[in-house]
Design an enzyme around this catalytic site. Structure first.
Site, short mmCIF file in Angstrom:
data_model
loop_
_atom_site.label_atom_id
_atom_site.label_comp_id
_atom_site.label_asym_id
_atom_site.label_seq_id
_atom_site.Cartn_x
_atom_site.Cartn_y
_atom_site.Cartn_z
CE LYS A 155 -3.14 2.60 3.04
NZ LYS A 155 -3.79 2.64 4.37
CG ASP A 196 -5.42 8.26 4.69
OD1 ASP A 196 -6.30 8.86 4.04
OD2 ASP A 196 -5.64 7.30 5.46
CE LYS A 213 -6.25 8.94 8.06
NZ LYS A 213 -6.72 7.80 8.88
CG ASP A 221 -1.87 5.25 5.13
OD1 ASP A 221 -1.75 4.21 5.79
OD2 ASP A 221 -2.93 5.59 4.58
CG ASP A 279 -9.67 7.52 7.13
OD1 ASP A 279 -8.64 7.62 6.43
OD2 ASP A 279 -9.65 7.49 8.37
CD GLU A 292 -6.70 5.36 2.71
OE1 GLU A 292 -5.55 5.02 3.04
OE2 GLU A 292 -7.60 5.58 3.54
NE ARG A 319 -10.75 -1.10 4.06
CZ ARG A 319 -11.26 -1.27 5.28
NH1 ARG A 319 -12.42 -1.87 5.43
NH2 ARG A 319 -10.60 -0.84 6.33
#
Length: 498
Positions: free
Chosen positions: A267, A272, A279, A290, A349, A351, A353
């Protein structure tokens, strides 16, 4: 830093500093006994004064010990002899390096016979020592106008073994440890960089640079390429950002290309915000980490190429930012993944996956022996396992067991969570094939359930590294994990398949 393996005991060696062990209750380890005999009891007499008991990690530095050829002798506490283990060794090496950093020592001699453990061979100890030493010297100060001057004078670490027959395997372990440590440093550097520098485009350039300097092929797909492939899920995350998304593909062939590869999918969300599902502001700066899954794939490919492992490995990195804007994906939007399955996005959020699922579908074209995805995927994993252990799930018990064993061996552990069919119901949607979240309960598992729907055609495992990829607080920074686990897994597979 130079590392050397030599055969010999403490009596006839010379250098700037020898490190010898003392167990709890002032019991001397093998090399300490040898130096004590050479010094006619000097070391034992000092211990009777009460300056050191042998508690694990404690150190006592001696100068010009009579009868020895070392300028210094560092006594290091090993704790209770029957309790000394792999975790103890890591702590002891850290204490040794911390003590020596305050001195002018340029070379240090470690006698591996002192670090006696069940099930741990000298080559394992060498690999661990190299990883620990290189890791302790890591500094990230490239963005400072006046870097901190904390460099150690230590330039050489000599590991002494007693059996010459072990020399070759220990030297190989030394090179493996160095490759793993340098791969971890690469992952750390990428994670620690500011997100305005480490963008998807920057990651793509780093991949190409890695390919140029090693036996690796790199290919970078842009958004138009992904549109043609039907990667609507990945692109839905990217559409709120000015930074273009990339799909990075790295190919390492240590065997004939016809040999099916292992595929690592990392990933790569370089920042993010949560998107429209924004967030909280507190600690949002840490969302630059991230992309740690992507960093671990690059670090692992570096190490695999440096070790020249006889194995084929593919690295796939979907990378983008997740930003709020007028073009950003909204909660309630439905997108179509590369697999053709539709996804209702209930929370922007969640995201990671969404970009991983298209990359997992893309992995099918390589006809892999196994696919492992690595992602800072869920805060729920941090709640479940803390910051010590990575979460692990998969659709193949043998693969999961192999990864657990690799983590246990190298000291980068994971723990298996269930992935039972009952959890799939959490992802039901009234408007699409699935939702991208399953609610608060079992958040780590439902995220893996989502990914499992895109991995039906191969053996697959998922590593959730949300708790292990970086540290917060005063020691904030990337850890380089799970590069050691992945490297150990691939090292083992290369031996099994050779």
């Amino acid at each position: 830093m130079d590392f050397v393996i030599k055969v010999g005991n403490a009596e006839k060696q010379r250098g700037a500093c020898a490190v010898v062990g003392v167990f709890d209750s002032r019991k001397l380890a093998n090399s300490a006994k040898i130096l004590d005999k050479a010094s006619q009891g000097y070391i034992r007499n000092l211990l009777t004064l009460g300056d050191m008991e042998g508690k694990v990690g404690t150190c006592l530095l001696l100068h010009h010990v009579p009868g020895t050829l070392f300028k210094r002798v560092l006594l290091v506490g090993l704790g209770k002899e029957q309790e000394f283990n792999e975790k103890s060794l890591q702590g002891v090496i850290g204490s040794i390096l911390s003590t020596l950093q305050k001195t002018g020592v340029t070379d240090v001699a470690l006698f591996l016979s002192d670090f006696s453990m069940k099930r741990s061979t000298n080559d394992w100890k060498v690999c661990q020592i190299v990883i620990q030493v290189v890791g302790s010297n890591y500094r990230f100060d490239r963005l400072k106008s006046n870097p901190d001057d904390e460099t150690s004078s230590l330039r050489k670490v000599i590991c002494y073994i007693e059996n010459r027959a072990e020399l070759e395997v220990c030297e190989r372990a030394m090179h493996q440890g160095l490759a793993i440590a340098q791969g971890m440093n690469l992952a750390k550097d990428l994670g620690n960089l500011a997100p305005n520098i480490c963008t998807p485009t920057y990651l793509a350039k780093q991949a190409k640079d890695l390919a140029k300097s090693h036996k690796i092929k790199a290919d970078v797909l842009d958004e138009k390429d992904m549109e043609k492939l039907g990667m609507g899920s990945l692109l839905s995350v990217a559409q709120g950002s000015h930074e273009p998304a990339k799909l990075i593909v790295l190919e390492y062939y240590g065997l004939e290309k016809k040999d099916n590869p292992y595929v690592l999918v990392g990933k790569g969300v370089t920042f993010d915000t949560g998107g429209i599902s924004l967030k909280p502001a507190a600690d949002m700066d840490e969302m630059k980490f991230d992309m740690s899954g992507a960093g671990s794939v690059l670090g692992t490919l570096y190490a695999v190429a440096a070790m020249k492992l006889p194995i084929n490995v593919i690295g796939i990195i979907p990378t983008t930012e997740n930003m709020p804007s007028g073009k950003a994906t909204k909660p309630g939007d439905v997108v179509t993944s590369m697999s053709g399955q539709t996804i209702e996005i209930l929370n922007t959020d969640a995201e990671g996956r969404l970009i991983l699922c298209d990359a997992l579908t893309y992995a099918e074209r390589f006809q892999p022996k196994a696919v492992i995805d690595i992602a800072t995927l869920t805060g729920a994993c941090v709640i479940a396992l803390g910051n010590f252990t990575s979460g692990l799930m998969g659709n193949n018990d043998d693969l999961v067991e192999e990864l657990l064993a690799a983590g246990e061996k190298i000291g980068d552990r994971a723990w298996q969570l269930p992935l039972w069919d009952e959890y799939q119901d959490l992802l039901k949607s009234n408007f699409a094939d699935m939702a991208n979240i399953g609610g608060r309960a079992a958040g780590t598992i439902s995220a893996a359930c989502f990914l499992s729907r895109f991995t039906k055609k191969y053996r697959w495992a998922h590593l959730d590294i949300a708790g292990t990829a970086w540290k917060s607080g005063k020691d904030k920074g990337s850890t380089g994990r799970p590069v050691p686990l992945l490297c150990q897994f691939l090292m083992t597979q290369s031996q099994v398949n050779s």
